[in-house]
Design a protein around this motif. Structure first.
Motif, PDB file in Angstrom:
ATOM      1  N   LEU A 117      34.779  48.917  35.849  1.00 47.45           N
ATOM      2  CA  LEU A 117      35.082  49.520  37.146  1.00 47.45           C
ATOM      3  C   LEU A 117      33.906  50.247  37.775  1.00 47.45           C
ATOM      4  CD1 LEU A 117      38.584  51.058  36.281  1.00 47.45           C
ATOM      5  CD2 LEU A 117      38.084  48.800  37.233  1.00 47.45           C
TER       6      LEU A 117
ATOM      7  N   GLU B 163      32.142  55.628  39.349  1.00 39.81           N
ATOM      8  CA  GLU B 163      32.888  56.317  40.410  1.00 39.81           C
ATOM      9  C   GLU B 163      34.372  56.009  40.319  1.00 39.81           C
ATOM     10  OE1 GLU B 163      30.267  54.418  40.897  1.00 39.81           O
ATOM     11  OE2 GLU B 163      28.692  55.851  41.473  1.00 39.81           O
ATOM     12  N   ALA B 164      34.717  54.735  40.202  1.00 42.39           N
ATOM     13  CA  ALA B 164      36.130  54.363  40.103  1.00 42.39           C
ATOM     14  C   ALA B 164      36.745  54.910  38.820  1.00 42.39           C
ATOM     15  CB  ALA B 164      36.274  52.840  40.155  1.00 42.39           C
ATOM     16  N   PHE B 165      35.988  54.905  37.728  1.00 43.24           N
ATOM     17  CA  PHE B 165      36.507  55.444  36.476  1.00 43.24           C
ATOM     18  C   PHE B 165      36.779  56.939  36.602  1.00 43.24           C
ATOM     19  CE2 PHE B 165      35.447  57.727  32.529  1.00 43.24           C
ATOM     20  CZ  PHE B 165      36.477  57.282  31.732  1.00 43.24           C
ATOM     21  N   THR B 166      35.903  57.667  37.285  1.00 44.13           N
ATOM     22  CA  THR B 166      36.103  59.107  37.472  1.00 44.13           C
ATOM     23  C   THR B 166      37.372  59.377  38.259  1.00 44.13           C
ATOM     24  OG1 THR B 166      33.719  59.506  37.411  1.00 44.13           O
ATOM     25  CG2 THR B 166      35.102  61.209  38.413  1.00 44.13           C
ATOM     26  N   THR B 167      37.570  58.642  39.350  1.00 43.03           N
ATOM     27  CA  THR B 167      38.780  58.822  40.162  1.00 43.03           C
ATOM     28  C   THR B 167      40.034  58.494  39.364  1.00 43.03           C
ATOM     29  OG1 THR B 167      37.532  58.271  42.164  1.00 43.03           O
ATOM     30  CG2 THR B 167      39.936  58.148  42.284  1.00 43.03           C
ATOM     31  N   LEU B 168      39.979  57.384  38.657  1.00 40.47           N
ATOM     32  CA  LEU B 168      41.126  56.973  37.834  1.00 40.47           C
ATOM     33  C   LEU B 168      41.439  58.020  36.773  1.00 40.47           C
ATOM     34  CD1 LEU B 168      43.178  54.757  37.019  1.00 40.47           C
ATOM     35  CD2 LEU B 168      41.409  53.829  35.522  1.00 40.47           C
TER      36      LEU B 168
ATOM     37  N   TYR C  83      43.154  61.297  38.321  1.00 43.25           N
ATOM     38  CA  TYR C  83      44.582  61.108  38.609  1.00 43.25           C
ATOM     39  C   TYR C  83      45.364  60.818  37.333  1.00 43.25           C
ATOM     40  CZ  TYR C  83      43.662  61.137  43.612  1.00 43.25           C
ATOM     41  OH  TYR C  83      43.300  61.511  44.875  1.00 43.25           O
TER      42      TYR C  83
END
Length: 353
Positions: free
Chosen positions: A174, A177-182, A185
């Protein structure tokens, strides 16, 4: 005249030599004292010392400072003054090493074992074939208690495993950045879904505890391995067989301890200190991995592993032939109450006693 000048020059030189001597003697004494101090008390090892006797000196230093390295703070929370805690190193080593290794081996081993079992045994079919009759197995409230627990547990398991393995598996897929957001949440979901998970555990305990008390029928079921490895041989069972009872108590007892240890971490320092929180984390992690491994088998049997099993928690009604083969004693009891057909279905094979 010349003699006077020579005398004057000699005296000036003498005074200059005396002044130089006065300056050199303290410096030499200080150097000697520094050398003596270095010989008597070695300087503690630096953070980058990796070889030689510094390692043993560092270990000895940590043994002598069991409470950790303490600083000074002006706020009431004295715990924030702890700069280095020796026990924290052991906790970090377990989390980064043994926990990941054991969890990976156990979970991947469970999945591999189920794949092999499916390839060898195949899907467990209804021997007599589906009938034209169905019987109510679970009502709406029972299914609600099951699904609120199941769905919340599934999210808790995935978000928890993300904290352990996510950076190694998801970041390459991912991106950071996407991993951090995931993960952000996921952490929120992990915290808040713990409450419906506990609610589901309480509801299942109240509704099904009387059906999950071990008895003599469970011994015969265990000896026959539940009929999983022998086609056409199904040991008698009540509403819940021995395997389902194991899952029930694993979820109720194990899930309860997992939830309790999780709340200790969710509300830090309310009931324990740093050492207690480290212990709570170890208990939470180890029991969660064991619980996930057990639920993987439960999901397999309740979905692709056994024909007609999903209907029990899907519509709440199961085929009579399925019930007769896997829960014959329960079906007989339902028949006496007028809730199921009395006569066996055509082509039925009597369950092995």
């Amino acid at each position: 005249m010349i003699m006077s000048m020579m005398t004057l020059g000699f005296g000036r030189a003498l005074r200059l030599a005396a002044l130089t001597l006065l300056l050199l003697v303290p410096a030499a004494g200080a150097g000697a004292q520094t050398t003596a101090n270095q010989t008597a008390a070695p300087i503690p090892p630096g953070p980058n010392a990796l070889t030689g006797p510094d390692i043993s000196n560092e270990q000895l230093l940590f043994q002598q400072l069991q409470g950790g390295f303490q600083g000074r703070v002006s706020i009431p929370d004295r715990k924030s003054a702890t700069l280095i805690q020796p026990e924290g190193r052991e906790w970090r080593e377990f989390r980064q090493g043994a926990l990941k290794t054991v969890a990976a081996v156990l979970l991947l081993g469970s999945l591999a074992g189920l794949v092999v079992f499916y390839m060898v045994r195949g899907k467990i079919r209804i021997d007599a074939g589906p009938s034209r009759f169905r019987v109510q197995r679970f009502n709406g409230f029972e299914r609600f208690a099951h699904w609120i627990t199941a769905v919340s547990f599934l999210v808790l398991a995935l978000t928890g495993l993300n904290l352990v393995f996510g950076r190694y598996i998801l970041i390459p897929l991912l991106g950071p950045e996407a991993f951090t957001t995931l993960t952000i949440y996921g952490k929120l979901a992990h915290n808040f879904l713990s409450f419906p998970f506990v609610l589901g555990i309480v509801l299942m305990l109240l509704v099904w505890v009387r059906h999950n008390i071990p008895d003599r029928t469970d011994i015969a079921w265990i000896k026959a391995a539940g009929g999983l490895f022998a086609k056409g041989k199904h040991p008698a069972a009540k509403k819940f067989n021995a395997g389902q009872k194991v899952i029930f108590w694993m979820v109720v007892a194990g899930g309860g301890v997992v939830a309790a240890s999780g709340y200790v971490l969710l509300f830090p320092f309310y009931v324990t200190d740093v050492a207690g929180m480290q212990l709570a984390h170890l208990v939470h992690a180890v029991l969660s991995v064991l619980l996930i491994a057990g639920i993987i088998g439960h999901i397999y049997i309740g979905s692709v592993g056994m024909e007609g099993a999903f209907d029990a928690m899907g519509s709440g009604q199961v085929d009579v032939n399925w019930a007769r083969e896997h829960h014959s004693l329960w079906l007989e009891e339902e028949a006496r109450k007028g809730r199921a057909p009395q006569a066996p279905a055509v082509g039925h094979r009597a369950p092995a006693e």
